[in-house]
Design an enzyme around this catalytic site. Structure first.
Site, PDB file in Angstrom:
ATOM      1  CB  THR A  83      39.951  13.686  34.097  1.00  0.00           C
ATOM      2  OG1 THR A  83      39.683  13.613  35.489  1.00  0.00           O
ATOM      3  CG2 THR A  83      41.429  13.432  33.861  1.00  0.00           C
ATOM      4  N   GLY A 134      34.495   7.630  32.436  1.00  0.00           N
ATOM      5  CA  GLY A 134      33.785   6.360  32.593  1.00  0.00           C
ATOM      6  C   GLY A 134      32.492   6.349  31.789  1.00  0.00           C
ATOM      7  CD  GLU A 158      35.251   9.910  42.122  1.00  0.00           C
ATOM      8  OE1 GLU A 158      34.681  10.884  42.639  1.00  0.00           O
ATOM      9  OE2 GLU A 158      35.023   9.527  40.947  1.00  0.00           O
TER      10      GLU A 158
END
Lengths: 682, 682
Positions: free
Chosen positions: A166, A205, A445
């Site tokens: 992303t 993350g 996701e």
């Protein structure tokens, strides 16, 4: 804890409290005793599936861990949260270590370890799965022999990985990513750049503080590629030269994850950083790929997301289960109206609001069993042939399950919040935290709205095959027909309410909406001059509904299998457990009554189903507390004053509140009160 | 800010940023220009209603206030939040001071001041309304001449009041309150006590830190009574002797409100503390009340909650409007897919998810206009005769409006969150804050599930009147008949989609569900041996649905009135504005398709409405941005990086994130990473 010890505990807390004392509240215990006994171990084992012992072990071994502490988590700074969650990941991981070989043998074990982590908070599960699945699975899928050492290092946590897809400007539209990797033929290096502000990798993350490695997904003119690169120095933990790393800041929840951003500034990495199983540059500098179609190649590049979506379904079930444990225990403890006052869980309005969500929890879990067994059977095939039909079907199912599961979780948790009234508005209820974490499951996701298009496309492709005279290749859609005729609505009384008839309705329903969607597509072909617009304008109420109804149908069938297995193992539960899939279905129908309209169910038969819905909520409601408690995690994992096993909701709340800072103190801003008083009265 | 100044601002921010620069993003401006121009002042004036100038003045005068700052609010401690919100209340209040006389003349002005406060955060609105309405209105309703000085002190903020009804153990069931006031005949005093832990007054706004006065609602054996008592010393701000005060601790949101608890320990107060208009104890110690029925007396005691429920509808509309402003601006700015990439707001799936919520915002607002005009016309009557029919009808409407409005707000804000994808998960989006505040609106001022029972009871009472041959006294329910026969479904094409036909459908629908509910009650009379059980088991899918559908119907009618007025004042808007109530209704039907089943709408006609729904979402979507921007509050009130007027969403986000603490720093817990690495690899 024994009952006597609990009583002692209650007394001890009172010594420092300014509140009147309260005798030990045995409401919850009494409520439990109203239900006949049943075999709890058997229920637990079937519901949790093949790794139920592992799940039990991880819970048991951490139920007294000082790290599994929600008060600390709630009141800690973002930095504290990062640390606590990282420590939890370390603790659980060292209790249940994994090797690459073990994972190849049973790809579902990893997901069971994640479950234990998610039972505390999805932040801990996520910090683990980004590394253990998105990162490792992608290297495994797209890398070649030379990347193998990186996998081994990752299993030992020597490398901590991240998955940087992303960007600030692009999420769902992966093909639009802006980061560029230019190949330098001379040095055989790639030069990676973030040319614009919106090209910054965002929300990645573990990048904020933890990771030293990352998979970078770029979108150069050969399409999307994945690079395995170092982002931080292994020893100093400084960002590598040419890489800017930062933390994405405060989020709605999940602040235990250090989501970060990456900006590349002429970052040079050697050729071997390219995961080159499906795309390579030879010594002459020529680009080669065994998969010519860019779109297909994109699909394969993203195959590493597979277990991430499994994890979303799993996290959905867990967060909904935690919320239901809290709300149902509170519903038994909380009494309102009546003489003597009745538990609110005994009211019709309370049961009809909560019990359907309890059934949905079973739906998600059943679907998960299906997915895991599919994965276990086919994982080697997927690895060998990423274009196989089985993988297409799995993607279709996984996508709609991910979407339904996350939506069910969010809505169910919110219903739990509302059903606990004002008490659910205390941070100590834990319900807003659960809601906030479940919320993101609908987005990451694969955004639900975009993701379910994979499912509807898959269904419609089967119909297109039939139109071309080819074979329907799907194992789940064999009932789809071009000439399907709606027959009479088959459910008009209790005797009619059979699994066979429910399946019949769903098969008719799916055929019906598929036909409507095909017609809408045909209509739009006349209206729009490109296929994208034709497709995009056939979504709302058509393709989207088609996908959802297909998902519901699969869930129902899997619930029947799981509940039958439970019934076969326990005569006591047999009297109630099959009502769970039944209510699940009627609830689906009642919420969106289009099935009645489209399949010609008359008003009087709807009335029967409407009343049956209420009746089932009531009947399952008589069993719900001990069933949810059999499946519930430990008190310290759930972290709600209202959800404790001992049922001392009011005492727990006051204990938690009195421990907060400044509860009994005068405001530090007393002068403001005086100033405003002066200004307003003059 | 001029466009040039904005550009300068953007450049300045870049100087300290580590991100690549980005040219001024004119996407939002270009998107705005696609819509024909219209008269914005006229739209604003009609939508905001009679106090639109006041609302504009309060916005304008605070749009540069350093207090109206969401970053400070988000990152402040709970104590900081208490202070900031209290200061805001002080600031707005001194800008628009009110007197008792003014309020009697126009009881709606107070509610307009509250609006400005709620546009920043419902916490500020609440801290004001608890004092200005719950506290003052109750003294006004239930007090006598001797209490008048307290009202004057309250208007000058010399006294800061609170309203202590809810207890730890009782919320909705007011009759079950445990605090006791015993009358001491000798000293002519009341002795107030909290006999149990669950009797602690809980969640009482302003009690945590601010209030020096409180209205205590107790439940002794003469039923519920209200006492006006001092809780803190005016000068020292210490809790009075016999009173324990504390803060209820961290909440899911709204931490700017100092919700507190009160425990009484033989607290003696003089007789005059009893608000004794409807219940008194004479010199001989005899209790007297002009209203003999305990239940009725309870209703009158709670009449002060009236304007609190108005405020909930108002706060719902505002929080939904803020969220829609954010989501719609972001939807225009955010581009994804297509060549060139399209604004996501141009996709069907995006419009069908957001536009119905935009229509619901109009619904809530229209309903509010209705309520305010009802209040303006009848307030003196209510004061004179608290048992009048007009007040009963108002309560019925207010209850369902409060319930629908808060549910619409929560669901709409959540849709906004989801529609902004991952970006909506940043705390800087403001969407989780809005969601968290709207959430409590469904619970406080009467839990929605319990509250709508007032509405359905009111409707069913009218039917009972008819059964007894009496007159239907309701102004809104004259169409209810005992012998109502469902006629043919009247809407089969675009020409049929008239206001008259929609009203016809609703009248049929309400009659139909009323009949079903009456039948269900009859059935339950056979099943249960007391009226409470009969009633409680007729709620889900019956009485509850009846109330909701009645609320929708009233909303629709009021929307038509408001939108006609807008259309009459603006030829340009006339082409689109009437589609808003039309979509509102079709959306209501589409979500719960029971109306089609119950009223015999055939599948093919449903298909027409289904497609009309999508068409309307698309058409209104072409106008939605400039309409919402005409109504939107100022940037600093809304407080979202994605919702700025200048449309620089990405720049604003990065600016906000880079200002957070430790963004570019190494983790303080680096040693944990090393420790886990060691443990896992050994």
């Amino acid at each position: 804890m024994t009952s006597n010890m609990r009583r002692l505990d209650v007394i001890r807390n009172h010594l420092s409290s300014k509140f009147p004392t309260m005798p030990f509240d045995d409401t919850l215990e009494k409520y439990r005793q109203r239900t006949p006994s049943f075999n709890k171990d058997s229920l637990f084992a079937i519901y949790m599936g093949s790794h139920h012992k592992l799940i039990r072990m991880l819970r048991e071994s951490s139920k007294n861990s000082p790290l599994i502490n929600h008060t600390a988590y709630t009141f800690g700074s973002r930095e504290d949260k990062h640390q606590q969650i990282y420590r939890i990941v370390g603790e659980i991981y060292t209790k249940a270590p994994l090797t690459y070989e073990q994972d190849l043998q049973d790809p579902t074990k990893k997901l069971s370890i994640l479950q234990a982590l998610c039972e505390f908070d999805i932040a801990s599960g996520t910090r683990c799965i980004v590394h253990m699945s998105l990162y490792i699975d992608t290297i495994q899928n797209l890398g070649t022999a030379k990347h193998r050492t990186r996998i081994d290092r990752a299993y030992k946590l020597l490398d901590y990985g991240s998955f940087a897809m992303t960007e600030l400007g692009h999420g769902s539209n992966v093909a639009g990513l802006e980061v560029i990797a230019n190949y330098d033929k001379k040095t055989r290096e790639f030069i990676i750049n973030s040319p614009t502000k919106t090209s910054a990798k965002w929300w990645i993350g573990a990048v904020g503080k933890t990771a030293n490695m990352s998979l970078i997904i770029d979108g150069d003119n050969k399409g999307v590629h994945v690079f395995l690169i170092q982002i931080r120095d292994f020893d100093t933990h400084e960002a590598c030269k040419g890489v800017i790393l930062g933390d994405c800041g405060e989020k709605n929840e999940l602040n235990g994850i250090d989501n970060g951003f990456i900006i590349f500034n002429n970052y040079r990495v050697p050729y071997d950083c390219l995961l080159d199983k499906y795309s390579m540059i030879n010594e002459e500098g020529k680009y080669k790929s065994p998969i010519k179609n860019k779109q297909k190649r994109l699909g394969i590049m993203l195959a590493g997301l597979l277990r991430g979506r499994f994890a979303v379904s799993s996290a959905s079930e867990i967060s909904l289960r935690n919320a239901l444990t809290i709300a149902l225990r509170f519903g038994a403890i909380r009494k309102q109206f009546g003489e003597p006052e009745k538990s609110i869980l005994d009211y019709q309005t309370h049961r009809t609001r909560l019990i359907p969500h309890f059934c949905r929890m079973f739906a998600i879990r059943s679907g998960l069993h299906y997915l895991l067994s599919y994965l276990r059977t086919n994982s080697i095939l997927f690895y060998k042939d990423p274009e196989c039909e089985e993988l297409n079907e799995l993607h279709a199912i996984l996508s709609v399950f991910k979407s339904l599961a996350s939506t069910y979780a969010f809505n169910g948790i919110q219903e739990c919040r509302e059903s606990t009234g004002g008490h659910g508005y205390s941070a100590h209820s834990g319900l807003a935290r659960l809601r906030g974490t479940a919320d993101v499951l609908m987005t990451w996701e694969g955004d639900n709205t975009v993701l379910v298009q994979q499912t509807s496309k898959y269904i419609l492709k089967q119909i297109q095959r039939l139109l071309k005279g080819a074979k329907n290749t799907s194992t789940t859609l064999q009932f789809v027909r071009l000439d399907y005729e709606i027959s009479l609505w088959p459910i008009n009384s209790l005797q009619d309410l059979t699994t066979e008839n429910i399946i019949k309705v769903y098969q008719g329903y799916i055929n019906c909406i598929a036909k409507q969607t095909m017609q809408k597509l045909q209509e739009n072909i006349q209206k729009y001059d490109n296929t994208t617009d034709v497709w995009n304008n056939s979504q709302s109420s058509y393709a989207q509904t088609l996908a959802s109804v297909y998902g519901e149908f699969l869930y129902y069938q899997e619930m029947v299998i799981m509940c039958k297995s439970i019934a076969n193992n326990d005569r006591s539960l047999a009297s109630i457990i099959m009502k769970i899939p039944e209510l699940y279905v009627i609830d689906c129908w009642e919420r969106r009554q289009r099935v009645y309209v489209d399949l010609g169910c008359k008003a009087e038969n709807c009335a029967f189903l409407r009343d049956r819905h209420i009746e089932l909520c009531n009947e399952i409601g008589n069993w719900v507390l001990p069933i949810i408690e059999t499946l519930a995690s430990c008190d310290n994992f759930i972290g709600s004053v209202y959800g404790y096993t001992d049922g001392q909701a009011y005492n727990r709340l006051i204990e938690a509140v009195e421990k907060e800072q400044g509860v009994y103190e005068k405001p530090t801003w007393l002068s403001d009160i005086r100033n405003v008083r002066k200004a307003a009265s003059s």
